[in-house]
Design an enzyme around this catalytic site. Structure first.
Site, PDB file in Angstrom:
ATOM      1  CG  HIS A 159      -1.845   1.235   1.168  1.00  0.00           C
ATOM      2  ND1 HIS A 159      -2.985   1.287   0.389  1.00  0.00           N
ATOM      3  CD2 HIS A 159      -1.738   2.460   1.758  1.00  0.00           C
ATOM      4  CE1 HIS A 159      -3.552   2.485   0.513  1.00  0.00           C
ATOM      5  NE2 HIS A 159      -2.806   3.212   1.344  1.00  0.00           N
ATOM      6  CG  ASP A 207      -0.325   5.747  -0.019  1.00  0.00           C
ATOM      7  OD1 ASP A 207      -1.425   5.765  -0.604  1.00  0.00           O
ATOM      8  OD2 ASP A 207      -0.199   5.563   1.197  1.00  0.00           O
ATOM      9  CG  HIS A 260       0.558  10.678   2.011  1.00  0.00           C
ATOM     10  ND1 HIS A 260       0.331  10.110   0.780  1.00  0.00           N
ATOM     11  CD2 HIS A 260      -0.214  10.005   2.900  1.00  0.00           C
ATOM     12  CE1 HIS A 260      -0.551   9.123   0.924  1.00  0.00           C
ATOM     13  NE2 HIS A 260      -0.889   9.054   2.190  1.00  0.00           N
ATOM     14  CG  HIS A 298      29.126  45.458 -27.571  1.00  0.00           C
ATOM     15  ND1 HIS A 298      29.090  44.265 -26.923  1.00  0.00           N
ATOM     16  CD2 HIS A 298      28.140  46.225 -27.032  1.00  0.00           C
ATOM     17  CE1 HIS A 298      28.116  44.270 -26.027  1.00  0.00           C
ATOM     18  NE2 HIS A 298      27.530  45.461 -26.069  1.00  0.00           N
TER      19      HIS A 298
END
Length: 462
Positions: free
Chosen positions: A260, A264, A287, A365
């Protein structure tokens, strides 16, 4: 080429939210290409849309929770895991409440609904981010860690150790996403008895019962606790099985808790917003660490995509040489800043300039430390785009190109004598009435050196 997928028809499920205890109706609907996974709150005014995006994660206590502009989506991880596990790219999930139904605490019923609705291919290529380097996120407070390493496909290993005798150390592995439906989808959420008591005392898990969560008994059950459980779950009797879980259910797998946790991970990592080709190795996942890792990976992917340098064979015969370019563009040296056109389609064009020390702008430049002026780089990108828009008329030699707008100009690297500049211009909108709106990028030495949104219009010479 692997094509994107969505469901063939819409399908509706109903259930109860685990923490809110509210009845909720959820409808899966087909979605267009590049939609990704989106939630729609049909119970709120305007039917606000919340994308499954790690940036919207606001809370990870007892589940992953999303919020966008004050609109919440609670505990979407089991549904998102099912969507990924069914190999979908695009889906719309309508809800009449903030929290998704818990069902039996797994992804099983969501997978069954998706399979019943059917899956169809779409006319767009699937986007996949291929992991090339080792990427790790560590939560120093808990010791939780997630790492992704290069792999030929998307696979996940979860290792859990809760420091309790009843659960011990468990591992679970999914070698390919095709295993999700048979090996992972039916693995239910779980809790320890001490956590359950706290949740009940704080008014949570109002939708819980003994059929949608495995409860591991990690402490002695007092008579008071037993009475509270009977009342909460509306049961006359409650007992503890020999394997240390509350009665009324049987484990689907000895390591169902680890499986499980893997479920998740699959759901939480969908918040990255793009498929991953790589091997995920998670130690003590949860989580918080899952979603922090998703945010980190999402950020790295966006940076890489933004700075991605296209590769072209510079020795290949060009689509246009300098003479063909001058037959189209009205510019002439010293104000012609592209030497070759490498490729072109209806929506993009790629040009090239070899920057030499003999450029006239280097005279004034910074002559002691010559750097190509940024405005010249922008002009060179515009001339490249000018080839694209002038190619849409039969007599380009009779037209001039004028700037209408320049937006979001950024200079990221210096361009020096000896560099080879490659310009790529992509249409943002189709060319209409001679107006060209494009995203222009300039690359040198394997890096993005400048970018801008350019809008120009061609007009016939007077």
């Amino acid at each position: 080429m692997v094509k994107q997928t969505t469901i063939a028809s819409e399908i509706t499920l109903s259930g109860v939210g685990l923490h809110t205890g509210k009845e909720v109706t959820m409808t899966f609907k087909p979605a267009p290409i590049n939609n990704g996974f989106t939630f729609v709150r049909v119970d709120l005014e305007g039917n606000p849309i919340i994308e499954a995006d790690a940036n919207y994660v606001v809370n990870t206590q007892r589940g992953t929770n999303l919020e966008k502009r004050g609109v919440m989506i609670q505990t979407p991880e089991h549904v998102l895991a099912a969507v990924v596990g069914c190999d979908l790219d695009n889906i719309v999930i309508e809800l009449n409440s903030s929290e998704l139904p818990i069902m039996d605490g797994s992804s099983k019923y969501f997978v069954e609904a998706i399979e019943k609705a059917g899956i169809v291919e779409q006319e767009a290529e699937r986007k996949v981010y291929v992991i090339k380097d080792v990427i790790t996120y560590t939560d120093e407070a808990t010791g939780s860690e997630i790492t992704v390493i290069p792999s030929d496909n998307y696979c996940v290993t979860a290792m859990v150790d809760f420091g309790t005798k009843v659960l011990g150390t468990q591992n679970a592995t999914m070698k390919n996403i095709s295993e999700f439906k048979t090996e992972i989808a039916n693995c239910r959420t779980f809790s320890f008895l001490h956590e359950l008591e706290s949740l009940l005392n704080n008014g949570l898990i109002k939708g819980g019962d003994l059929n949608n969560a495995i409860v591991y008994v990690d402490k002695e059950i007092s008579s008071e606790t037993m009475n509270n459980l009977k009342k909460a779950f509306n049961k006359e009797t409650i007992s503890v099985k020999e394997n240390g879980i509350l009665d009324n259910l049987t484990l689907h797998h000895p390591n169902e808790a680890a499986r499980h946790k893997l479920l998740d991970i699959v759901g939480d990592l969908s918040l990255i917003g793009i498929r991953i080709q790589g091997k995920i190795i998670a130690n003590k996942p949860g989580h918080f660490v899952n979603t922090q890792f998703a945010k980190k990976l999402q950020k790295l992917i966006k940076i890489e995509e933004r700075n991605q340098v296209p590769v072209y064979d510079l020795h290949k015969e060009p689509l246009m040489d300098i003479h063909q370019i001058m037959a189209i563009l009205p510019h002439r040296p010293p104000f012609l800043f592209i030497d070759r056109i490498l490729e072109m389609s209806d929506s993009h064009v790629v040009g090239l300039k070899n920057v030499t020390m003999n450029e006239p702008f280097f005279v004034g430049h910074f002559p002691d430390a010559p750097v190509m002026p940024g405005v010249i780089i922008v002009e060179a990108m515009a001339q490249t785009g000018g080839i694209l828009v002038l190619s849409t008329v039969p007599d380009p030699e009779n037209y001039l190109t004028f700037f209408m707008k320049i937006d979001n100009v950024k200079f990221k690297q210096k361009v020096l004598p000896g560099d080879t500049l490659v310009f790529k211009c992509d249409l943002i909108t189709p060319i209409r009435r001679g107006i060209c709106h494009m995203q222009a990028n300039a690359y040198a030495n394997g890096k993005l050196v400048a970018q801008a949104e350019l809008m120009a219009q061609i007009a016939k010479k007077q």
